[in-house]
Motif scaffolding. Structure first.
Motif, PDB file in Angstrom:
ATOM      1  N   ALA A   1     -65.494  12.076  16.278  1.00  0.00           N
ATOM      2  CA  ALA A   1     -64.423  12.897  15.716  1.00  0.00           C
ATOM      3  C   ALA A   1     -63.120  12.689  16.488  1.00  0.00           C
ATOM      4  N   CYS A   2     -63.205  12.570  17.794  1.00  0.00           N
ATOM      5  CA  CYS A   2     -62.006  12.297  18.592  1.00  0.00           C
ATOM      6  C   CYS A   2     -61.446  10.919  18.259  1.00  0.00           C
ATOM      7  N   PHE A   3     -62.327   9.935  18.094  1.00  0.00           N
ATOM      8  CA  PHE A   3     -61.884   8.603  17.697  1.00  0.00           C
ATOM      9  C   PHE A   3     -61.233   8.640  16.318  1.00  0.00           C
ATOM     10  N   TRP A   4     -61.781   9.434  15.392  1.00  0.00           N
ATOM     11  CA  TRP A   4     -61.204   9.591  14.057  1.00  0.00           C
ATOM     12  C   TRP A   4     -59.798  10.176  14.155  1.00  0.00           C
ATOM     13  N   ALA A   5     -59.605  11.175  15.011  1.00  0.00           N
ATOM     14  CA  ALA A   5     -58.291  11.804  15.164  1.00  0.00           C
ATOM     15  C   ALA A   5     -57.282  10.823  15.763  1.00  0.00           C
ATOM     16  N   VAL A   6     -57.705  10.041  16.747  1.00  0.00           N
ATOM     17  CA  VAL A   6     -56.810   9.044  17.343  1.00  0.00           C
ATOM     18  C   VAL A   6     -56.451   7.985  16.300  1.00  0.00           C
ATOM     19  N   LEU A   7     -57.440   7.534  15.538  1.00  0.00           N
ATOM     20  CA  LEU A   7     -57.196   6.554  14.487  1.00  0.00           C
ATOM     21  C   LEU A   7     -56.230   7.101  13.437  1.00  0.00           C
ATOM     22  N   ALA A   8     -56.386   8.356  13.066  1.00  0.00           N
ATOM     23  CA  ALA A   8     -55.486   8.967  12.086  1.00  0.00           C
ATOM     24  C   ALA A   8     -54.056   9.007  12.613  1.00  0.00           C
ATOM     25  N   ASN A   9     -53.882   9.306  13.881  1.00  0.00           N
ATOM     26  CA  ASN A   9     -52.542   9.345  14.454  1.00  0.00           C
ATOM     27  C   ASN A   9     -51.929   7.958  14.570  1.00  0.00           C
ATOM     28  N   VAL A  10     -52.736   6.965  14.901  1.00  0.00           N
ATOM     29  CA  VAL A  10     -52.230   5.589  14.968  1.00  0.00           C
ATOM     30  C   VAL A  10     -51.838   5.108  13.572  1.00  0.00           C
TER      31      VAL A  10
ATOM     32  N   ARG B   1     -46.235   1.314   2.502  1.00  0.00           N
ATOM     33  CA  ARG B   1     -45.481   1.284   1.250  1.00  0.00           C
ATOM     34  C   ARG B   1     -45.888   2.409   0.302  1.00  0.00           C
ATOM     35  N   ASP B   2     -47.108   2.912   0.445  1.00  0.00           N
ATOM     36  CA  ASP B   2     -47.604   3.940  -0.477  1.00  0.00           C
ATOM     37  C   ASP B   2     -47.658   5.320   0.171  1.00  0.00           C
ATOM     38  N   ASN B   3     -46.794   5.557   1.154  1.00  0.00           N
ATOM     39  CA  ASN B   3     -46.723   6.849   1.860  1.00  0.00           C
ATOM     40  C   ASN B   3     -48.062   7.254   2.475  1.00  0.00           C
ATOM     41  N   HIS B   4     -48.827   6.285   2.936  1.00  0.00           N
ATOM     42  CA  HIS B   4     -50.076   6.484   3.676  1.00  0.00           C
ATOM     43  C   HIS B   4     -51.221   7.035   2.830  1.00  0.00           C
ATOM     44  N   TRP B   5     -51.126   6.987   1.499  1.00  0.00           N
ATOM     45  CA  TRP B   5     -52.216   7.519   0.682  1.00  0.00           C
ATOM     46  C   TRP B   5     -53.485   6.686   0.815  1.00  0.00           C
ATOM     47  N   ARG B   6     -53.364   5.372   0.914  1.00  0.00           N
ATOM     48  CA  ARG B   6     -54.538   4.516   1.084  1.00  0.00           C
ATOM     49  C   ARG B   6     -55.241   4.849   2.404  1.00  0.00           C
ATOM     50  N   ASN B   7     -54.454   5.081   3.447  1.00  0.00           N
ATOM     51  CA  ASN B   7     -55.034   5.469   4.732  1.00  0.00           C
ATOM     52  C   ASN B   7     -55.725   6.834   4.630  1.00  0.00           C
ATOM     53  N   ALA B   8     -55.113   7.751   3.886  1.00  0.00           N
ATOM     54  CA  ALA B   8     -55.703   9.083   3.736  1.00  0.00           C
ATOM     55  C   ALA B   8     -57.046   9.012   3.013  1.00  0.00           C
ATOM     56  N   TYR B   9     -57.136   8.177   1.966  1.00  0.00           N
ATOM     57  CA  TYR B   9     -58.403   8.036   1.253  1.00  0.00           C
ATOM     58  C   TYR B   9     -59.483   7.471   2.177  1.00  0.00           C
ATOM     59  N   MET B  10     -59.112   6.501   3.012  1.00  0.00           N
ATOM     60  CA  MET B  10     -60.074   5.918   3.941  1.00  0.00           C
ATOM     61  C   MET B  10     -60.508   6.949   4.984  1.00  0.00           C
ATOM     62  N   LEU B  11     -59.559   7.724   5.501  1.00  0.00           N
ATOM     63  CA  LEU B  11     -59.909   8.742   6.492  1.00  0.00           C
ATOM     64  C   LEU B  11     -60.790   9.834   5.889  1.00  0.00           C
TER      65      LEU B  11
ATOM     66  N   VAL C   1     -64.379   8.469   5.505  1.00  0.00           N
ATOM     67  CA  VAL C   1     -65.089   8.398   6.782  1.00  0.00           C
ATOM     68  C   VAL C   1     -65.317   9.808   7.337  1.00  0.00           C
ATOM     69  N   GLY C   2     -64.363  10.703   7.104  1.00  0.00           N
ATOM     70  CA  GLY C   2     -64.407  12.030   7.714  1.00  0.00           C
ATOM     71  C   GLY C   2     -65.434  12.977   7.126  1.00  0.00           C
ATOM     72  N   ILE C   3     -65.723  12.866   5.842  1.00  0.00           N
ATOM     73  CA  ILE C   3     -66.679  13.793   5.223  1.00  0.00           C
ATOM     74  C   ILE C   3     -68.091  13.611   5.786  1.00  0.00           C
ATOM     75  N   PRO C   4     -68.625  12.384   5.861  1.00  0.00           N
ATOM     76  CA  PRO C   4     -69.946  12.249   6.492  1.00  0.00           C
ATOM     77  C   PRO C   4     -69.928  12.603   7.981  1.00  0.00           C
ATOM     78  N   LEU C   5     -68.816  12.305   8.642  1.00  0.00           N
ATOM     79  CA  LEU C   5     -68.692  12.659  10.056  1.00  0.00           C
ATOM     80  C   LEU C   5     -68.713  14.176  10.237  1.00  0.00           C
ATOM     81  N   LEU C   6     -68.066  14.891   9.338  1.00  0.00           N
ATOM     82  CA  LEU C   6     -68.082  16.352   9.394  1.00  0.00           C
ATOM     83  C   LEU C   6     -69.494  16.899   9.192  1.00  0.00           C
ATOM     84  N   GLY C   7     -70.255  16.290   8.292  1.00  0.00           N
ATOM     85  CA  GLY C   7     -71.646  16.701   8.123  1.00  0.00           C
ATOM     86  C   GLY C   7     -72.478  16.431   9.366  1.00  0.00           C
ATOM     87  N   PHE C   8     -72.228  15.301  10.014  1.00  0.00           N
ATOM     88  CA  PHE C   8     -72.937  14.952  11.248  1.00  0.00           C
ATOM     89  C   PHE C   8     -72.613  15.949  12.353  1.00  0.00           C
TER      90      PHE C   8
END
Length: 88
Positions: free
Chosen positions: A8-17, A24-34, A37-44
């Motif tokens: 989760a800490c690595f996910w937060a650092v990755l999100a900030n980077v 070009r798409d206002n980070h929407w592609r990055n948001a979908y990827m996060l 990855v984040g939903i299964p991580l939250l379940g874990f």
């Protein structure tokens, strides 16, 4: 620290980077990827540490991904406004 919280800490650092990189798409592609990855991580995290820690991590994720959460809320509100309910 457990594996789930380390991820989760690595996910937060990755999100900030990712937020600091140009997009070009206002980070929407990055948001979908996060989100993907984040939903299964939250379940874990919730499975390892319980629902209270899961809720704290969910709140942290929502603060990082605030625009997708805002747009989801707006979309749900527009759908709820069109709901007529059961016929009387």
């Amino acid at each position: 620290m457990s594996l789930s919280l380390t991820l989760a800490c690595f996910w937060a650092v990755l999100a900030n980077v990712l937020a600091m990189t140009p997009s070009r798409d206002n980070h929407w592609r990055n948001a979908y990827m996060l989100i993907a990855v984040g939903i299964p991580l939250l379940g874990f995290i919730t499975a390892q540490h319980g629902p209270w820690v899961g809720l704290l991590v969910l709140a942290a994720g929502c603060s990082i991904l605030r625009w997708p959460v805002i747009y989801l809320g707006r979309w749900l509100r527009s759908k709820a406004g069109n709901f007529k309910g059961p016929a009387a």
